[in-house]
Design an enzyme around this catalytic site. Structure first.
Site, PDB file in Angstrom:
ATOM      1  N   ASN A 282      -9.958   9.381  15.881  1.00 23.94           N
ATOM      2  CA  ASN A 282     -10.329   8.900  14.378  1.00 23.94           C
ATOM      3  C   ASN A 282     -11.859   9.208  14.531  1.00 23.94           C
ATOM      4  OD1 ASN A 282      -8.220   8.995  12.858  1.00 23.94           O
ATOM      5  ND2 ASN A 282      -7.254   6.863  13.930  1.00 23.94           N
TER       6      ASN A 282
ATOM      7  N   GLY B 100       0.720  -1.147  -0.320  1.00 22.00           N
ATOM      8  CA  GLY B 100       0.027  -0.061  -0.217  1.00 22.00           C
ATOM      9  C   GLY B 100       0.562   1.112   0.064  1.00 22.00           C
TER      10      GLY B 100
ATOM     11  N   ASN C 169      -5.636   2.233  10.200  1.00 19.34           N
ATOM     12  CA  ASN C 169      -6.533   2.811  11.424  1.00 19.34           C
ATOM     13  C   ASN C 169      -7.681   1.499  11.332  1.00 19.34           C
ATOM     14  OD1 ASN C 169      -5.701   5.408  11.552  1.00 19.34           O
ATOM     15  ND2 ASN C 169      -6.520   6.019   9.749  1.00 19.34           N
TER      16      ASN C 169
ATOM     17  N   SER D 179      -8.282  11.439   5.798  1.00 16.79           N
ATOM     18  CA  SER D 179      -8.281  10.968   4.827  1.00 16.79           C
ATOM     19  C   SER D 179      -9.523  10.344   4.304  1.00 16.79           C
ATOM     20  CB  SER D 179      -7.041   9.555   5.171  1.00 16.79           C
ATOM     21  OG  SER D 179      -8.113   9.179   6.014  1.00 16.79           O
TER      22      SER D 179
ATOM     23  N   LEU E 235       0.438   7.472   3.872  1.00 24.67           N
ATOM     24  CA  LEU E 235       1.127   6.619   4.676  1.00 24.67           C
ATOM     25  C   LEU E 235       1.822   5.628   4.097  1.00 24.67           C
ATOM     26  CD1 LEU E 235      -0.838   5.674   8.063  1.00 24.67           C
ATOM     27  CD2 LEU E 235       0.985   3.987   6.684  1.00 24.67           C
ATOM     28  N   GLY E 236       2.353   4.406   3.581  1.00 29.29           N
ATOM     29  CA  GLY E 236       3.441   3.109   3.107  1.00 29.29           C
ATOM     30  C   GLY E 236       3.867   4.071   2.285  1.00 29.29           C
TER      31      GLY E 236
ATOM     32  N   GLY F 142       0.965   4.418  -0.679  1.00 31.21           N
ATOM     33  CA  GLY F 142      -0.294   5.596  -1.258  1.00 31.21           C
ATOM     34  C   GLY F 142       0.764   7.157   0.046  1.00 31.21           C
TER      35      GLY F 142
ATOM     36  N   ASN G   5     -12.184  12.367  12.093  1.00 31.07           N
ATOM     37  CA  ASN G   5     -13.261  11.579  10.206  1.00 31.07           C
ATOM     38  C   ASN G   5     -14.221  11.283   9.895  1.00 31.07           C
ATOM     39  OD1 ASN G   5     -10.535   9.917   9.072  1.00 31.07           O
ATOM     40  ND2 ASN G   5      -9.926   9.736  10.520  1.00 31.07           N
TER      41      ASN G   5
ATOM     42  N   LYS H 212      -6.276   5.863  19.622  1.00 30.94           N
ATOM     43  CA  LYS H 212      -5.931   6.255  18.100  1.00 30.94           C
ATOM     44  C   LYS H 212      -7.629   7.026  17.915  1.00 30.94           C
ATOM     45  CE  LYS H 212      -3.795   7.802  14.387  1.00 30.94           C
ATOM     46  NZ  LYS H 212      -3.319   6.556  13.143  1.00 30.94           N
TER      47      LYS H 212
END
Length: 319
Positions: free
Chosen positions: A187, A9, A100, A253, A13-14, A11, A191, A183
């Site tokens: 989130n 992944g 997440n 995100s 983050l990765g 993107g 989000n 977290k």
């Protein structure tokens, strides 16, 4: 000696953490799909608040089966793609789940065995702004823990050393589930409300009414965590509100996914913790209402936008 890493992944983050690790001297291999040709030719670009850099030579792969065996496979996909993990996970000694939500390590453990699974909680503000192009806006801390056991293992120290050499702030935890709930305190409100109210983090904090909604959701998630046996301190609410007020204005995100017609991580971030809290006896009316709203919006977005269908065929897109 630095470990070898497979990034599943590439993107926001990765791509960011993988590029940092390679920049710091690790042997890193990236699974890509739509960006494959571009990254293979031009590398990965990272515009960062800590200093811009480019990875010119990238070990890029279209298929996980073509990747070499690595010490650590990093799962940085959105959880909406977890049904593909059986075919996407390469051979690795350990699998680090940097996603997440709640219950994500269990999904990986069902494939590779619980003893190989670790969790990484990423406190990061970053966006993917173009093919192979990551913009790191703020923060970057990773909290690392073992899934199957409590305590600090030797491999946690080894991975932490790699991250520190790469300039990534890292903390080790003996209690991964508690940090996952911590977290979620951030989130879930930011989000979720960013999608429902069409707002950035700065806009949510600037309006007294929406700020009060954020705070109420935070307190409810803390209560849910306590119902599940994790005694989070109420002071975390004040701390997170203060940090968000002072951080770079951020389009979450989930808001980006919604705006671009991609599936939302509704089940991992909202449904799974709601069900866990209710099973422990908590009521969670605010979370339940937000979950129902997001499920409706997610269905409407997926059915209306061709971008959503395209994303389902692009498993290497992360966050």
């Amino acid at each position: 000696m630095p470990r070898s890493y497979a990034i599943i992944g590439t993107g926001a983050l990765g791509g960011y953490y993988g590029a940092r690790l390679q920049h710091g001297g690790c042997d890193v291999h990236f699974l890509l799909h739509s960006d494959f040709e571009h990254v293979r030719q031009h590398g990965l670009i990272c515009d960062s608040k800590d200093g811009d850099f480019t990875i010119r030579h990238v070990h890029a792969y279209r298929q996980a089966r073509d990747m070499p065996r690595c010490d650590v496979a990093v799962v940085a996909l959105k959880t909406t793609q977890n049904h593909l993990l059986r075919e996407l996970l390469p051979d690795a000694d350990a699998v680090l789940v940097m996603q997440n939500g709640w219950g994500v390590e269990e999904q990986v453990a069902d494939i590779v065995g619980a003893e190989r699974v670790m969790g990484g909680l990423c406190f990061l503000c970053s966006n993917k702004v173009g093919p192979g192009h990551i913009r790191h806006l703020d923060y970057g801390l990773v909290v690392l823990g073992e899934f199957a056991t409590r305590g600090i293992s030797n491999r946690m120290h080894t991975i932490a050393a790699d991250f520190e050499r790469a300039g990534i702030a890292i903390q080790l935890t003996e209690n991964l589930p508690a940090v996952r709930w911590q977290k979620l305190v951030w989130n879930i409100p930011y989000n979720g409300l960013s999608v429902v109210l069409d707002a950035t983090t700065a806009e949510l904090m600037a309006n007294p009414t929406t700020r009060a909604q954020v705070e109420a959701l935070m307190h409810e998630v803390v209560a849910d965590a306590r119902a599940c046996g994790h005694d989070l301190n109420e002071a975390i609410v004040t701390e997170m509100l203060h940090r968000t007020e002072n951080m770079t204005p951020y389009r979450t995100s989930m808001k980006i996914d919604f705006d671009e017609g991609r599936p939302l991580e509704v089940e991992a971030i909202f449904g799974a913790p709601l069900r866990a809290a209710q099973a422990a006896g908590a009521k969670s009316p605010l979370l339940e209402a937000l979950y129902r709203q997001l499920k409706t919006l997610n269905r409407c977005s997926a059915s209306a936008s061709p971008a959503g269908a395209q994303f389902l065929n692009d498993p290497a897109r992360g966050r």
